[in-house]
Design a protein around this motif. Structure first.
Motif, PDB file in Angstrom:
ATOM      1  N   GLU A 188      12.201   8.650 -10.626  1.00 20.55           N
ATOM      2  CA  GLU A 188      11.122   7.663 -10.520  1.00 20.55           C
ATOM      3  C   GLU A 188      11.674   6.243 -10.655  1.00 20.55           C
ATOM      4  OE1 GLU A 188       6.895   6.532 -12.755  1.00 20.55           O
ATOM      5  OE2 GLU A 188       8.054   8.303 -13.348  1.00 20.55           O
ATOM      6  N   LYS A 189      12.612   6.064 -11.555  1.00 18.87           N
ATOM      7  CA  LYS A 189      13.245   4.749 -11.700  1.00 18.87           C
ATOM      8  C   LYS A 189      14.012   4.364 -10.440  1.00 18.87           C
ATOM      9  CE  LYS A 189      16.514   2.231 -14.608  1.00 18.87           C
ATOM     10  NZ  LYS A 189      17.442   2.316 -15.777  1.00 18.87           N
ATOM     11  N   ASN A 190      14.723   5.328  -9.851  1.00 16.26           N
ATOM     12  CA  ASN A 190      15.453   5.051  -8.613  1.00 16.26           C
ATOM     13  C   ASN A 190      14.506   4.684  -7.470  1.00 16.26           C
ATOM     14  OD1 ASN A 190      17.904   5.569  -9.828  1.00 16.26           O
ATOM     15  ND2 ASN A 190      17.929   7.729  -9.232  1.00 16.26           N
ATOM     16  N   VAL A 191      13.382   5.380  -7.412  1.00 16.86           N
ATOM     17  CA  VAL A 191      12.401   5.083  -6.362  1.00 16.86           C
ATOM     18  C   VAL A 191      11.880   3.656  -6.518  1.00 16.86           C
ATOM     19  CG1 VAL A 191      10.110   5.664  -5.501  1.00 16.86           C
ATOM     20  CG2 VAL A 191      11.741   7.481  -6.004  1.00 16.86           C
ATOM     21  N   LYS A 192      11.600   3.241  -7.732  1.00 23.43           N
ATOM     22  CA  LYS A 192      11.122   1.874  -7.957  1.00 23.43           C
ATOM     23  C   LYS A 192      12.187   0.855  -7.559  1.00 23.43           C
ATOM     24  CE  LYS A 192       7.910   2.989 -11.717  1.00 23.43           C
ATOM     25  NZ  LYS A 192       7.603   2.784 -13.155  1.00 23.43           N
ATOM     26  N   GLU A 193      13.441   1.131  -7.890  1.00 22.82           N
ATOM     27  CA  GLU A 193      14.513   0.211  -7.507  1.00 22.82           C
ATOM     28  C   GLU A 193      14.658   0.131  -5.993  1.00 22.82           C
ATOM     29  OE1 GLU A 193      17.961   1.605  -9.470  1.00 22.82           O
ATOM     30  OE2 GLU A 193      17.347   0.892 -11.468  1.00 22.82           O
ATOM     31  N   VAL A 194      14.562   1.264  -5.334  1.00 22.25           N
ATOM     32  CA  VAL A 194      14.657   1.269  -3.863  1.00 22.25           C
ATOM     33  C   VAL A 194      13.503   0.486  -3.251  1.00 22.25           C
ATOM     34  CG1 VAL A 194      14.537   2.745  -1.828  1.00 22.25           C
ATOM     35  CG2 VAL A 194      15.951   3.422  -3.768  1.00 22.25           C
TER      36      VAL A 194
ATOM     37  N   LYS B 174       0.826  -1.202   0.000  1.00 23.71           N
ATOM     38  CA  LYS B 174       0.000   0.000   0.000  1.00 23.71           C
ATOM     39  C   LYS B 174       0.864   1.256   0.000  1.00 23.71           C
ATOM     40  CE  LYS B 174      -3.747   2.272   2.544  1.00 23.71           C
ATOM     41  NZ  LYS B 174      -4.638   2.212   3.736  1.00 23.71           N
ATOM     42  N   ALA B 175       1.892   1.279   0.840  1.00 20.02           N
ATOM     43  CA  ALA B 175       2.798   2.430   0.867  1.00 20.02           C
ATOM     44  C   ALA B 175       3.545   2.572  -0.453  1.00 20.02           C
ATOM     45  CB  ALA B 175       3.790   2.272   2.021  1.00 20.02           C
ATOM     46  N   LYS B 176       3.891   1.477  -1.056  1.00 21.95           N
ATOM     47  CA  LYS B 176       4.577   1.516  -2.351  1.00 21.95           C
ATOM     48  C   LYS B 176       3.719   2.205  -3.409  1.00 21.95           C
ATOM     49  CE  LYS B 176       6.451  -1.616  -5.860  1.00 21.95           C
ATOM     50  NZ  LYS B 176       6.715  -3.045  -6.196  1.00 21.95           N
ATOM     51  N   ASN B 177       2.449   1.864  -3.435  1.00 30.17           N
ATOM     52  CA  ASN B 177       1.546   2.496  -4.413  1.00 30.17           C
ATOM     53  C   ASN B 177       1.419   3.998  -4.155  1.00 30.17           C
ATOM     54  OD1 ASN B 177       1.078  -0.001  -5.612  1.00 30.17           O
ATOM     55  ND2 ASN B 177      -0.673  -0.439  -4.293  1.00 30.17           N
TER      56      ASN B 177
ATOM     57  N   LYS C 242      14.678  -4.686   6.802  1.00 32.86           N
ATOM     58  CA  LYS C 242      14.391  -3.285   6.539  1.00 32.86           C
ATOM     59  C   LYS C 242      12.905  -2.987   6.735  1.00 32.86           C
ATOM     60  CE  LYS C 242      17.024  -0.778   4.751  1.00 32.86           C
ATOM     61  NZ  LYS C 242      18.033   0.178   5.244  1.00 32.86           N
ATOM     62  N   LYS C 243      12.056  -3.902   6.259  1.00 26.86           N
ATOM     63  CA  LYS C 243      10.612  -3.697   6.433  1.00 26.86           C
ATOM     64  C   LYS C 243      10.217  -3.742   7.898  1.00 26.86           C
ATOM     65  CE  LYS C 243       9.311  -6.853   3.440  1.00 26.86           C
ATOM     66  NZ  LYS C 243       8.425  -7.686   2.590  1.00 26.86           N
ATOM     67  N   VAL C 244      10.809  -4.642   8.640  1.00 28.86           N
ATOM     68  CA  VAL C 244      10.505  -4.706  10.079  1.00 28.86           C
ATOM     69  C   VAL C 244      10.934  -3.423  10.775  1.00 28.86           C
ATOM     70  CG1 VAL C 244      11.085  -5.908  12.219  1.00 28.86           C
ATOM     71  CG2 VAL C 244      10.594  -7.223  10.156  1.00 28.86           C
ATOM     72  N   LYS C 245      12.041  -2.846  10.345  1.00 28.87           N
ATOM     73  CA  LYS C 245      12.547  -1.625  10.961  1.00 28.87           C
ATOM     74  C   LYS C 245      11.704  -0.404  10.607  1.00 28.87           C
ATOM     75  CE  LYS C 245      16.758   1.182  11.247  1.00 28.87           C
ATOM     76  NZ  LYS C 245      18.154   1.311  10.770  1.00 28.87           N
ATOM     77  N   LEU C 246      11.189  -0.357   9.371  1.00 28.29           N
ATOM     78  CA  LEU C 246      10.482   0.832   8.902  1.00 28.29           C
ATOM     79  C   LEU C 246       8.982   0.759   9.144  1.00 28.29           C
ATOM     80  CD1 LEU C 246      12.357   1.377   5.525  1.00 28.29           C
ATOM     81  CD2 LEU C 246      12.742   2.536   7.706  1.00 28.29           C
ATOM     82  N   LEU C 247       8.426  -0.427   9.213  1.00 28.27           N
ATOM     83  CA  LEU C 247       6.986  -0.585   9.480  1.00 28.27           C
ATOM     84  C   LEU C 247       6.829  -1.254  10.831  1.00 28.27           C
ATOM     85  CD1 LEU C 247       5.710  -1.751   5.963  1.00 28.27           C
ATOM     86  CD2 LEU C 247       5.405   0.494   7.012  1.00 28.27           C
ATOM     87  N   THR C 248       6.671  -0.462  11.864  1.00 29.70           N
ATOM     88  CA  THR C 248       6.615  -0.982  13.227  1.00 29.70           C
ATOM     89  C   THR C 248       5.367  -0.458  13.919  1.00 29.70           C
ATOM     90  OG1 THR C 248       7.950   0.869  14.012  1.00 29.70           O
ATOM     91  CG2 THR C 248       9.123  -1.127  13.387  1.00 29.70           C
ATOM     92  N   GLY C 249       5.146  -0.993  15.119  1.00 30.76           N
ATOM     93  CA  GLY C 249       4.005  -0.562  15.914  1.00 30.76           C
ATOM     94  C   GLY C 249       3.137  -1.736  16.321  1.00 30.76           C
TER      95      GLY C 249
ATOM     96  N   VAL D 175      12.754   5.853   1.883  1.00 30.48           N
ATOM     97  CA  VAL D 175      12.747   5.741   0.422  1.00 30.48           C
ATOM     98  C   VAL D 175      13.248   7.026  -0.206  1.00 30.48           C
ATOM     99  CG1 VAL D 175      11.260   5.477  -1.594  1.00 30.48           C
ATOM    100  CG2 VAL D 175      10.923   4.000   0.375  1.00 30.48           C
ATOM    101  N   LYS D 176      12.837   8.174   0.330  1.00 33.63           N
ATOM    102  CA  LYS D 176      13.280   9.464  -0.212  1.00 33.63           C
ATOM    103  C   LYS D 176      14.791   9.617  -0.073  1.00 33.63           C
ATOM    104  CE  LYS D 176      13.429  13.025   2.212  1.00 33.63           C
ATOM    105  NZ  LYS D 176      13.191  14.134   3.153  1.00 33.63           N
ATOM    106  N   GLU D 177      15.327   9.327   1.098  1.00 31.86           N
ATOM    107  CA  GLU D 177      16.760   9.493   1.312  1.00 31.86           C
ATOM    108  C   GLU D 177      17.573   8.548   0.443  1.00 31.86           C
ATOM    109  OE1 GLU D 177      17.418   8.993   5.440  1.00 31.86           O
ATOM    110  OE2 GLU D 177      16.438  10.883   6.020  1.00 31.86           O
ATOM    111  N   GLU D 178      17.140   7.305   0.353  1.00 33.92           N
ATOM    112  CA  GLU D 178      17.892   6.334  -0.448  1.00 33.92           C
ATOM    113  C   GLU D 178      17.810   6.661  -1.935  1.00 33.92           C
ATOM    114  OE1 GLU D 178      20.380   3.133  -1.097  1.00 33.92           O
ATOM    115  OE2 GLU D 178      19.805   4.120   0.785  1.00 33.92           O
ATOM    116  N   SER D 179      16.664   7.122  -2.400  1.00 36.30           N
ATOM    117  CA  SER D 179      16.519   7.483  -3.814  1.00 36.30           C
ATOM    118  C   SER D 179      17.393   8.678  -4.163  1.00 36.30           C
ATOM    119  CB  SER D 179      15.055   7.779  -4.131  1.00 36.30           C
ATOM    120  OG  SER D 179      14.230   6.665  -3.845  1.00 36.30           O
TER     121      SER D 179
END
Length: 979
Positions: free
Chosen positions: A926-932, A615-618, A942-949, A723-727
């Motif tokens: 946009e291509k970099n964002v998709k790759e990230v 969902k966040a990816k979309n 990484k997903k466990v670290k960024l999507l928590t709660g 995602v913004k920082e890595e892109s």
């Protein structure tokens, strides 16, 4: 008398027939007797019966291996009545001729009937394999009348279980996979199976006789004179027992070999009309999937993993891995000489298959275990995975490697090979290695349904063992422990007293208890030995071993084949007893989790971490697409403003101020052209690209972080920021952009022609804004330097510091100098600095020359900017003079032309950067964002670290519990269908 003689002859014929049929057990049917004997037997001896000792079993069977002699027939005395003699010899002759005809006819009919009965009886002795018809495809039964498959079908039945399934009754063994009725059991024990049963019974009889004779020999002191004879009898009984055991073992091996080939053919069936039900390998695959899901499940709701698996524990270098390789029939594990090779648990799922292959849970590559290069690659891959699991600074890891091994004839089970237990931490190991291994072993063994396969090295002293004490703590009653003594060949050579090995196998030496005890040989210690060579060496050793010949070890307690069968049956028994209870516990956990979700998040969907990431990816991709929809006007405005903020200081300080110090317009224009050329060649294009890149980042960040109203979900904030920082980190501006931009900027600055009054006014407005902004900054700098003025001191009770006081006195002195000479140059001369210092000293103010210079810089800047603003106002009406090139005019507005050139360069640069942004850089971003996003999707950590709660964790637990319950229900259903 003739009738008496005839009856006697008939009984002798019948008696001889009975002797020739001694293989048939039970009472002899009347139809089996000779026709004449049957008639006499029926007429004169209604109570006569053939006597045989009763067989142990309740069914009739035939065997060529046990021809037990029948007792002699005893006939009751016959009494005949008086028969008067008649002399009618023609009538007697006719009667005899007629009776002879009847005798011949009756003998033919009776013989045919007897032959039919004999045929029916032999036919009934063939085992009824209807209960095992599912093993063989339907097409095989259609051609059964043309091809003899008796032995193969019997081997199929035998191969499905071990010795306990073969010999035990349905109520005695707990390892039997299916139940049989009395009728099927009757036929099941005939043919070759009957031979095996008789062999086993003979073995038991010989063992009982040997024990009886040994007991009489040892306890009866009064019979010492017969000592030599009894000893010879004992030796003879032991030789017969060993011979019978070897004969039984050879028959069993032959049947297992045929069973293996038949199973391979069945598993390799094609789609040409051959149908069969799913074999048990599907069960073990389903069960292994349940264990894989449970290994990833964090039991935070008191639902622990109590599903059975076989846990292989032992001291380091005790032969754990070798035993596991013998069960898997392949050398699949890394090996070393005395060093620790198993650094993390390895879960091995054994199942049946047409080909001997291995594959990891998270990989689709199959390793052919019949090829040495694939075996070497598999061992290397396992070693790499172990080293990857071990974190820096550690020696072992609790993370599990999941491996599936398939092949024909493999026993279905799940085994976990654990790191070997050590007593001392050596150099190169982490200090907590010993405690970590103990904790890993206890974590697996504390499962109340886990089967503990305790491996003990037989070549070393038993007192040096560590694992036996650990196993005794975890399973004090030995209800789920199987003890295995390895390297028995070395033990037999090194141990002075062979009875010590017997004590170990009988469970009398160690305080630990176990379900069963086994002795195995895992090769000669050569790492290059094949499984076939090791198995042949093991069988040859036990055939010649004194441990078997002297009955110290039983035949069913030796070889890895018997160990594998026993462990497999014990594993499935434990699975059937515990799996439904585990399913019920997970049902209760699921209910609790669903209730908690409804109470805390009644209006939200139960999205787990992967679903939230999608969902966040979309959303992120939608925001990147929105970035391409920014208007060109907005891009150019923010680019032009940002670029001027970046270069304004350089334009004022390094270009405008030095040029303004010149005496005439020609020198001013020359100085400006030189400065602009240097700036364009070295700094300006790079500054422009940096500004464009930063502007793209800011716009991208604005779209990513701005709230979306009620639909905004703050659970995605950390993910979007990452995602913004890595892109942005991965994005690089086109290297050729600076070169093309340099040419465009140079051409723009070369143009000095202002075409209309509107452009002239715009340049003046731009110049005023720039000078006013710079003047404001200069005023603030001077205020900070001299401190608050008298109004602020009176109104806000603020005072100046000593340094501020000195700066203020210096400022006042310098302002007096400027009033005397308003056209003073930008720099102070040395004598002027000395004059100012002496004037301040005369008023008691000590001042440093460097302080005078700093103060002069700000004071002169303010004076210059005010003068330039006044000149700018005068130039508002100078466009007419500009068109005439300021001929016959005292007004010169070259500074306005300079700022117009700068303004036009900024506009052209902003337009060029906007085109590059919208046409190239936004798409690359946009291509970099998709790759990230793709990289993050594959990185679970990484997903466990960024999507928590709490919400995410609750959804994750709910998903896992549902998956486990569904897989358990499917497994239980398949298990019941198999029964």
């Amino acid at each position: 008398m003739w009738r008496l003689r005839r009856a006697a002859v008939a009984c002798e014929v019948c008696q001889s027939l009975v002797k020739r049929s001694s293989g048939i057990k039970g009472s002899l049917p009347l139809q089996k007797l000779h026709l004449v004997s049957r008639s006499v037997y029926h007429s004169h001896h209604p109570t006569l019966k053939l006597q045989r000792p009763q067989f142990r079993t309740s069914f009739h069977q035939f065997s060529s291996l046990a021809n037990l002699p029948l007792r002699k027939l005893k006939l009751s005395p016959i009494k005949y009545g008086y028969q008067p003699h008649r002399n009618f010899w023609p009538a007697r002759l006719a009667a005899r001729l007629l009776k002879l005809r009847y005798l011949i006819l009756g003998s033919a009919v009776g013989g045919g009937y007897t032959a039919k009965k004999t045929f029916d009886q032999w036919k009934d002795m063939i085992p009824d394999l209807s209960d095992y018809k599912w093993i063989v495809p339907d097409i095989v039964w259609e051609i059964d009348e043309y091809i003899d498959l008796g032995h193969k079908l019997v081997s199929e039945v035998i191969g499905a279980s071990d010795l306990l399934l073969l010999l035990g009754s349905p109520g005695e063994t707990a390892f039997r996979a299916t139940d049989h009725g009395s009728e099927s059991d009757k036929h099941y024990r005939k043919g070759l199976l009957g031979e095996l049963i008789l062999l086993q019974q003979q073995i038991q009889e010989h063992e009982e006789e040997a024990r009886r004779a040994a007991g009489q020999y040892s306890t009866s002191y009064a019979q010492q004179k017969r000592k030599v004879t009894d000893k010879e009898k004992i030796d003879q009984l032991q030789e017969e027992l060993l011979h019978t055991q070897l004969k039984y073992q050879r028959i069993l091996e032959r049947l297992e070999k045929e069973n293996k080939e038949l199973r391979k053919l069945v598993l390799q069936k094609d789609d040409k009309g051959i149908h069969h039900r799913k074999l048990k390998k599907s069960l073990i695959d389903m069960y292994s999937e349940v264990l894989d899901v449970l290994s990833d499940y964090d039991a935070s709701y008191n639902t622990q993993d109590h599903l059975p698996r076989v846990v292989v524990v032992g001291d380091q270098s005790a032969g754990k891995t070798s035993v596991l390789e013998m069960i898997a029939q392949a050398r699949i594990f890394p090996r070393g000489s005395g060093e620790m090779m198993t650094r993390s648990p390895v879960k091995v799922t054994l199942s049946e298959g047409p080909h001997h292959v291995a594959l990891f849970k998270d990989s689709s590559r199959e390793f052919d275990l019949t090829k040495e290069e694939d075996l070497a690659a598999l061992r290397h891959e396992i070693e790499l995975r172990m080293r990857k699991n071990v974190k820096e600074g550690c020696t072992v890891s609790p993370e599990t490697i999941s491996l599936n091994v398939k092949g024909p004839g493999l026993q279905r089970m799940v085994l976990v090979d654990l790191p070997g237990v050590i007593n001392t931490v050596t150099s190169g190991m982490a200090p907590d290695t010993k405690e970590t291994i103990f904790s890993i072993s206890k974590a697996y063994m504390q499962n109340p349904n886990a089967i503990i396969l305790c491996i003990q090295d037989g070549s070393v002293d038993a007192e040096r063992s560590i694992v036996t004490d650990l196993v005794s703590q975890m399973d004090p009653h030995g209800r789920r422990t199987i003890f295995v003594l390895t390297k028995v060949d070395l033990a037999e050579k090194n141990v002075a007293s062979p009875s010590r090995i017997q004590q170990i196998i009988e469970g009398k030496l160690f305080p630990m208890k176990a379900l069963g005890y086994f002795a195995v040989v895992t090769g000669k210690g050569n790492s290059s030995e094949s499984i076939e060579a090791i198995r042949e060496y093991e069988e040859e050793f036990f055939q010649n071993s004194k441990l078997l010949k002297t009955s110290m070890l039983k035949a069913h307690q030796v070889t890895t084949r018997n160990l594998s069968l026993a462990v497999s049956d014990c594993f499935w028994k434990m699975v059937r007893e515990s799996v439904e209870q585990q399913a019920d516990s997970f049902k209760a956990t699921r209910f609790n989790l669903e209730t908690e979700w409804k109470n805390n998040y009644p209006r939200l969907r139960e999205l787990d971490r992967n679903e939230l990431f999608e969902k966040a990816k979309n959303e992120i991709l939608d925001e990147v697409i929105s970035l391409s929809q920014v208007t060109p006007k907005h891009w150019e405005e923010i680019l032009q403003q940002s670029l001027w903020e970046r270069v304004s200081t350089h334009v004022i300080e390094n270009i405008y101020l030095p040029a303004a110090q010149t005496m005439n317009s020609g020198t001013f224009n020359t100085t400006v052209d030189i400065k602009l050329k240097q700036w364009t060649d070295k700094q300006l294009p790079n500054k422009a690209v940096e500004v464009a890149w930063e502007t793209l980042q800011e716009e991208f960040s604005r779209f990513m972080t701005e709230p979306k109203g009620k639909e905004h979900d703050d659970i995605f904030d950390k993910l979007k920021e990452a995602v913004k920082e890595e892109s942005i980190k991965r994005h690089k501006w086109n290297d050729f952009a600076e070169d093309s931009l340099r040419v465009i900027q140079h051409n723009a600055l070369e143009d000095r022609s202002i075409s209309d009054k509107q452009q002239w006014d715009a340049a003046i407005y731009f110049m005023e804004e720039a000078l006013q902004a710079r003047l404001k900054d200069t005023e603030n700098a001077i205020e900070n330097m001299i401190g608050p003025d008298w109004k602020k001191r009176w109104l806000y009770w603020k005072n100046r510091t000593q340094e501020q006081f000195v700066h203020n006195e210096t400022k006042n002195e310098l302002e007096k100098m400027l009033k005397c000479n308003e056209e003073h140059p930008a720099y102070l001369a040395s004598d002027e600095i000395t004059t100012v210092r002496k004037n301040l000293e005369s008023r008691g103010v000590e001042v440093d020359p460097s302080l005078i210079k700093d103060t002069w810089h700000q004071v002169y800047r303010r004076h210059f900017l005010k003068t330039a603003l006044n000149h700018c106002n005068l130039c508002r009406r100078g466009f007419y003079y500009y068109q005439r090139h300021f001929v016959d005019s005292e007004l010169e507005c070259n500074d306005v032309v300079l700022f117009w050139r700068i303004q036009r360069m900024l506009a052209i640069t902003a337009n060029t950067l906007r085109q590059q942004l919208t046409n190239t850089e936004v798409r690359r971003l946009e291509k970099n964002v998709k790759e990230v996003l793709e990289d993050f999707a594959e990185d679970s950590e990484k997903k466990v670290k960024l999507l928590t709660g709490k919400r995410v964790q609750l959804a994750e637990d709910l998903k896992k519990v549902r998956e486990i319950q569904e897989k358990l229900d499917a497994f239980i259903e398949a298990l019941h269908q198999e029964k």
